[in-house]
Structures are given as structure tokens and as C-alpha cells.
Design a protein around this motif. Sequence first.
Motif, PDB file in Angstrom:
ATOM      1  N   GLY A  37     -19.243  -6.644  26.414  1.00  0.00           N
ATOM      2  CA  GLY A  37     -19.350  -6.466  27.845  1.00  0.00           C
ATOM      3  C   GLY A  37     -18.851  -5.114  28.297  1.00  0.00           C
ATOM      4  O   GLY A  37     -18.789  -4.146  27.532  1.00  0.00           O
ATOM      5  N   ARG A  38     -18.453  -5.045  29.548  1.00  0.00           N
ATOM      6  CA  ARG A  38     -18.046  -3.766  30.118  1.00  0.00           C
ATOM      7  C   ARG A  38     -16.701  -3.293  29.609  1.00  0.00           C
ATOM      8  O   ARG A  38     -16.314  -2.144  29.831  1.00  0.00           O
ATOM      9  CB  ARG A  38     -18.010  -3.869  31.640  1.00  0.00           C
ATOM     10  CG  ARG A  38     -17.132  -4.966  32.171  1.00  0.00           C
ATOM     11  CD  ARG A  38     -17.365  -5.178  33.668  1.00  0.00           C
ATOM     12  NE  ARG A  38     -16.589  -6.298  34.192  1.00  0.00           N
ATOM     13  CZ  ARG A  38     -15.367  -6.197  34.665  1.00  0.00           C
ATOM     14  NH1 ARG A  38     -14.774  -5.015  34.666  1.00  0.00           N
ATOM     15  NH2 ARG A  38     -14.730  -7.250  35.130  1.00  0.00           N
ATOM     16  N   ARG A  39     -15.962  -4.168  28.926  1.00  0.00           N
ATOM     17  CA  ARG A  39     -14.667  -3.757  28.396  1.00  0.00           C
ATOM     18  C   ARG A  39     -14.825  -2.783  27.232  1.00  0.00           C
ATOM     19  O   ARG A  39     -13.923  -2.000  26.956  1.00  0.00           O
ATOM     20  CB  ARG A  39     -13.854  -4.975  27.975  1.00  0.00           C
ATOM     21  CG  ARG A  39     -13.402  -5.828  29.155  1.00  0.00           C
ATOM     22  CD  ARG A  39     -12.847  -7.165  28.727  1.00  0.00           C
ATOM     23  NE  ARG A  39     -12.545  -7.994  29.889  1.00  0.00           N
ATOM     24  CZ  ARG A  39     -13.439  -8.668  30.579  1.00  0.00           C
ATOM     25  NH1 ARG A  39     -14.715  -8.631  30.206  1.00  0.00           N
ATOM     26  NH2 ARG A  39     -13.096  -9.392  31.631  1.00  0.00           N
ATOM     27  N   ARG A  40     -15.946  -2.850  26.541  1.00  0.00           N
ATOM     28  CA  ARG A  40     -16.165  -1.928  25.421  1.00  0.00           C
ATOM     29  C   ARG A  40     -16.184  -0.476  25.889  1.00  0.00           C
ATOM     30  O   ARG A  40     -15.405   0.350  25.377  1.00  0.00           O
ATOM     31  CB  ARG A  40     -17.447  -2.269  24.683  1.00  0.00           C
ATOM     32  CG  ARG A  40     -17.734  -1.326  23.513  1.00  0.00           C
ATOM     33  CD  ARG A  40     -19.120  -1.549  22.968  1.00  0.00           C
ATOM     34  NE  ARG A  40     -19.281  -2.885  22.442  1.00  0.00           N
ATOM     35  CZ  ARG A  40     -20.453  -3.375  22.039  1.00  0.00           C
ATOM     36  NH1 ARG A  40     -21.546  -2.652  22.126  1.00  0.00           N
ATOM     37  NH2 ARG A  40     -20.528  -4.606  21.570  1.00  0.00           N
ATOM     38  N   PRO A  41     -17.046  -0.102  26.856  1.00  0.00           N
ATOM     39  CA  PRO A  41     -17.013   1.309  27.288  1.00  0.00           C
ATOM     40  C   PRO A  41     -15.718   1.692  27.987  1.00  0.00           C
ATOM     41  O   PRO A  41     -15.255   2.834  27.849  1.00  0.00           O
ATOM     42  CB  PRO A  41     -18.214   1.407  28.238  1.00  0.00           C
ATOM     43  CG  PRO A  41     -18.496   0.016  28.669  1.00  0.00           C
ATOM     44  CD  PRO A  41     -18.131  -0.857  27.515  1.00  0.00           C
ATOM     45  N   LEU A  42     -15.105   0.745  28.737  1.00  0.00           N
ATOM     46  CA  LEU A  42     -13.847   1.062  29.401  1.00  0.00           C
ATOM     47  C   LEU A  42     -12.754   1.373  28.385  1.00  0.00           C
ATOM     48  O   LEU A  42     -12.027   2.362  28.520  1.00  0.00           O
ATOM     49  CB  LEU A  42     -13.422  -0.099  30.297  1.00  0.00           C
ATOM     50  CG  LEU A  42     -14.173  -0.257  31.624  1.00  0.00           C
ATOM     51  CD1 LEU A  42     -13.728  -1.527  32.341  1.00  0.00           C
ATOM     52  CD2 LEU A  42     -13.958   0.960  32.512  1.00  0.00           C
ATOM     53  N   ALA A  43     -12.629   0.518  27.362  1.00  0.00           N
ATOM     54  CA  ALA A  43     -11.618   0.740  26.327  1.00  0.00           C
ATOM     55  C   ALA A  43     -11.896   2.041  25.579  1.00  0.00           C
ATOM     56  O   ALA A  43     -10.972   2.786  25.232  1.00  0.00           O
ATOM     57  CB  ALA A  43     -11.580  -0.438  25.361  1.00  0.00           C
ATOM     58  N   ALA A  44     -13.176   2.340  25.328  1.00  0.00           N
ATOM     59  CA  ALA A  44     -13.528   3.566  24.611  1.00  0.00           C
ATOM     60  C   ALA A  44     -13.157   4.799  25.443  1.00  0.00           C
ATOM     61  O   ALA A  44     -12.621   5.780  24.910  1.00  0.00           O
ATOM     62  CB  ALA A  44     -15.012   3.563  24.287  1.00  0.00           C
ATOM     63  N   VAL A  45     -13.422   4.759  26.750  1.00  0.00           N
ATOM     64  CA  VAL A  45     -13.107   5.899  27.614  1.00  0.00           C
ATOM     65  C   VAL A  45     -11.599   6.124  27.687  1.00  0.00           C
ATOM     66  O   VAL A  45     -11.115   7.266  27.555  1.00  0.00           O
ATOM     67  CB  VAL A  45     -13.696   5.683  29.023  1.00  0.00           C
ATOM     68  CG1 VAL A  45     -13.135   6.710  30.004  1.00  0.00           C
ATOM     69  CG2 VAL A  45     -15.214   5.773  28.977  1.00  0.00           C
ATOM     70  N   VAL A  46     -10.843   5.052  27.899  1.00  0.00           N
ATOM     71  CA  VAL A  46      -9.393   5.185  28.014  1.00  0.00           C
ATOM     72  C   VAL A  46      -8.797   5.699  26.701  1.00  0.00           C
ATOM     73  O   VAL A  46      -7.934   6.587  26.701  1.00  0.00           O
ATOM     74  CB  VAL A  46      -8.756   3.842  28.419  1.00  0.00           C
ATOM     75  CG1 VAL A  46      -7.238   3.943  28.408  1.00  0.00           C
ATOM     76  CG2 VAL A  46      -9.236   3.427  29.809  1.00  0.00           C
ATOM     77  N   SER A  47      -9.251   5.147  25.586  1.00  0.00           N
ATOM     78  CA  SER A  47      -8.761   5.608  24.279  1.00  0.00           C
ATOM     79  C   SER A  47      -9.146   7.058  24.040  1.00  0.00           C
ATOM     80  O   SER A  47      -8.359   7.852  23.502  1.00  0.00           O
ATOM     81  CB  SER A  47      -9.320   4.722  23.158  1.00  0.00           C
ATOM     82  OG  SER A  47      -8.954   3.379  23.334  1.00  0.00           O
ATOM     83  N   GLY A  48     -10.366   7.424  24.446  1.00  0.00           N
ATOM     84  CA  GLY A  48     -10.810   8.806  24.283  1.00  0.00           C
ATOM     85  C   GLY A  48      -9.978   9.785  25.087  1.00  0.00           C
ATOM     86  O   GLY A  48      -9.691  10.894  24.636  1.00  0.00           O
ATOM     87  N   LEU A  49      -9.568   9.367  26.298  1.00  0.00           N
ATOM     88  CA  LEU A  49      -8.707  10.227  27.108  1.00  0.00           C
ATOM     89  C   LEU A  49      -7.355  10.455  26.426  1.00  0.00           C
ATOM     90  O   LEU A  49      -6.831  11.573  26.420  1.00  0.00           O
ATOM     91  CB  LEU A  49      -8.506   9.607  28.487  1.00  0.00           C
ATOM     92  CG  LEU A  49      -9.715   9.632  29.422  1.00  0.00           C
ATOM     93  CD1 LEU A  49      -9.420   8.844  30.695  1.00  0.00           C
ATOM     94  CD2 LEU A  49     -10.110  11.061  29.766  1.00  0.00           C
ATOM     95  N   ALA A  50      -6.775   9.392  25.857  1.00  0.00           N
ATOM     96  CA  ALA A  50      -5.493   9.533  25.151  1.00  0.00           C
ATOM     97  C   ALA A  50      -5.640  10.434  23.931  1.00  0.00           C
ATOM     98  O   ALA A  50      -4.760  11.248  23.635  1.00  0.00           O
ATOM     99  CB  ALA A  50      -4.969   8.156  24.746  1.00  0.00           C
ATOM    100  N   LEU A  51      -6.759  10.305  23.230  1.00  0.00           N
ATOM    101  CA  LEU A  51      -6.998  11.147  22.056  1.00  0.00           C
ATOM    102  C   LEU A  51      -7.174  12.608  22.479  1.00  0.00           C
ATOM    103  O   LEU A  51      -6.623  13.513  21.840  1.00  0.00           O
ATOM    104  CB  LEU A  51      -8.233  10.651  21.316  1.00  0.00           C
ATOM    105  CG  LEU A  51      -8.615  11.418  20.044  1.00  0.00           C
ATOM    106  CD1 LEU A  51      -7.490  11.355  19.011  1.00  0.00           C
ATOM    107  CD2 LEU A  51      -9.911  10.851  19.459  1.00  0.00           C
ATOM    108  N   ALA A  52      -7.909  12.843  23.552  1.00  0.00           N
ATOM    109  CA  ALA A  52      -8.096  14.214  24.035  1.00  0.00           C
ATOM    110  C   ALA A  52      -6.775  14.826  24.468  1.00  0.00           C
ATOM    111  O   ALA A  52      -6.511  16.010  24.220  1.00  0.00           O
ATOM    112  CB  ALA A  52      -9.096  14.211  25.197  1.00  0.00           C
ATOM    113  N   LEU A  53      -5.915  14.025  25.104  1.00  0.00           N
ATOM    114  CA  LEU A  53      -4.606  14.526  25.516  1.00  0.00           C
ATOM    115  C   LEU A  53      -3.773  14.934  24.307  1.00  0.00           C
ATOM    116  O   LEU A  53      -3.109  15.979  24.316  1.00  0.00           O
ATOM    117  CB  LEU A  53      -3.877  13.449  26.323  1.00  0.00           C
ATOM    118  CG  LEU A  53      -2.519  13.841  26.913  1.00  0.00           C
ATOM    119  CD1 LEU A  53      -2.680  14.967  27.922  1.00  0.00           C
ATOM    120  CD2 LEU A  53      -1.845  12.638  27.559  1.00  0.00           C
TER     121      LEU A  53
END
Length: 411
Positions: free
Chosen positions: A102-118
Amino acid sequence: MTTTLDPAVTGEPPGGDAPPGTGSPDAAPERASGRVRRTARALRLWYGRAVLGAAVLWLAYAVVRWLASGRLHWSIVLDVVPPLFLLGAPLLLLVAAAAACGRRRPLAAVVSGLALALALTTGSGLNWPALWREPGPVPAGALRVVSLNTQYWAMATGSDRLIALLKSRDADVYLLQEHVGWTPGLGEDGYWRIDDDDALRRAFPGYQMARRGELLTLSRFPIVDQRLVGPGPRLTFGRKPDFGQVFAREKVLRTDIAVGGRVLSTYNVHITVPLALDNLNPFSGFDHDSYLRRKHAWRQEEFEGLERDVRANDRPLLIAGDFNATASMRPLRRLAEVAEDATPANPSFLPLSWKFASLGEFGEDALFNRDLPFFRMDWAFTRGDTTVHRYDLLPTDGISEHRMQELRITL
């Protein structure tokens, strides 16, 4: 008159009504399959919520850690996570997000990606130039400089092994930290001076020596000046300062060396350790807030004093030692703005230099007491007309919990 219907016409089985609970032969498997699908979807739903929640919490930690690093005294506790974990945790969460639904997949991916980019943009510890840089030959006549935190002058293995290790590198300049004795169990009160000047001169004939507190610099070239940098010279100790005070506050020794008609300024550095693990028990009566305030203030003074002296120094210079700081800590990044990090001359993509060895110090010769560092605490910087041709982090065969820094430089 009674009419009897032929079972063949009604489609009912002979013998009367069908037993309850029976029906199509495919109905039961279909119902079981439906239950499995519903259970699997519910599990994926809760799994997705868990991954998204973990990603949000990690991103919040990463943002707070970066905003507070080097600014607030309690940030020291958040900063002790190695950059390898700052990268690994969001990367793991990013992979885990792929299994959500569901929509949690892209949300979790975006949030994790932001932490990785930081993590990647605020001090990952990764040495990207190692992927494409060819070290090339070291020019003839290049200086060999060795820097090492000697772990209380090789208290665990004996100074003879340490001296042999140092001499095997045949360096022109040695920048050594923790040339000091320490009594286990006494914490900050356990340090004492080692008076071995004669032994050092016998071990390194022809070298000149500059020393203060725990900092020891040995040079094949003439030493034309030496001075303390940072808060140490401003402290009032009286006529006979306590050595523990000297050890605690005198953390940067600048030594100017005459090399071929030029003067090279070397900075021997051992920034105050941010915190000791034996002071982390929250249920003790220890005043943790005052302790962290003091450590934070001392570290700030030492970094700022070093930065001021480097900015004012127009000579070629080399800074090396144990900074007790990772790539993700703001004070180290500020120093990199006034001096050039030598890391690109290192051949490793992930250079690491320090492992926590207390298990070994307390007699537990277990898996953890191996030469497998997870942190990078030891750094080298240059400024001015100084070129680093090679920079290696070498194992010390159990003599120290730190790896040895070796640089080949020209002026």
C-alpha cells in the motif's frame, strides 16, 4: 394423490437431504486460501506500519543529532553513533520498505531515503576519491610522518614493542599521543607523567624532541619553535601544576621544524574524549549534566583554539592526531573548512582507525577484542604548500586500540 419426483430430475442425491457442511468440493480450499491471503495482507499492513514508524524515528534522530552536534552539550551522547551506522540503518530501512504494501511502501522509502541522504551529506566517512584516484609514486625525498595514539604508552603490551613498531617505520617526524601512564580504575585522576627522556634519546638517536603533558613530537629535522595551542597556556596552575590538569587541558602541541630551508608547522593533536562509558550509568548518583557540559566546553575550546592558530599560520603545516571525533561531528567539519583533509590520499573507500578495546583491557580476550575498528577518530589535515602523496592507516598488532597514521608529504 402423492407425486414422487425422480432424483435425476431434482438433482438431489439419493437418500434424502445432503449432510450439513458439505457443498462444492472446491469451497473449502478457497476459504482456506482466502484466510491465508487476508492474514498475509494484515501482516504486511502491520509490517509496513512498523517500517514506516522506524524510518520516521530514525530520521527524527538523524535530524536532531545533526542540528545539535557541536552546539548543545547533550549532543555528545547522540554523536557517539559511528557514521557506518548512520548510513547502514536508513539503508536497511530502505530495503525493508520494499516488502511493505500500500501507500506505506513509498512513504517508508521516502523517509528512509531522506535519512540516508542526510548521512551522506553531513559526514558519511566514505572516501569517494578512493574509487577513482590512483596514488601514483611517492616523490624521492618525501617526508615520512607517523602519528599514533599509543594507548597509555603501550601499557597493555609494553613500551619495548611500541618503540620497535615506531622505529620500523623509520619516520622523519613522529606525532605521538598518550605518552603517559594511567592507573586503571581511577578515571580522570589516574594519569601520571612518564620520565623517560634518556630512553627516548637512546631509542631515537639524532632526533630532536618536543613534549608537553601527554604529547610527544620527535623530529629528524631541527625544531625551531614549539608552543601549546588552545586553552592550555591560559590556565593558571601555580608553580607546580598537577599533571592530571596538564593532561586534561593541554591537547595541541605545535612544533615548527626546519626542513630544507623552509619551516613546516606540525600540530600534534589529542582532543578531549567526549565521554567515558563508565560514566553512562543513569541510575548512579553521577552528575551527568555537569560532566557533559564540561566535556563539551573543553572540546569546543580545543577545536576553536586550533582553528584560530591554523588561520593565523602562513607556513606550510600538517595537523595529525586523535581528534576523538567522527566525520559526522560538526567541530571536525569546521576544521575541514580551514585545512585540507588528507583522506583522499588514502586507498580505502571506508577508512577506519579505532576500536573500543576495554573488554581486552579488563581481561576478556573475546571476539570483540580483535583489530576490527568501527570508528574513525584519527585524522590528518594540511594547509599551505603541503602535498600529501600517500596516507595509510596501519594496524598496530594489538599495541594500541588506534591504527597508526602514516603520511608521505612534500613541501
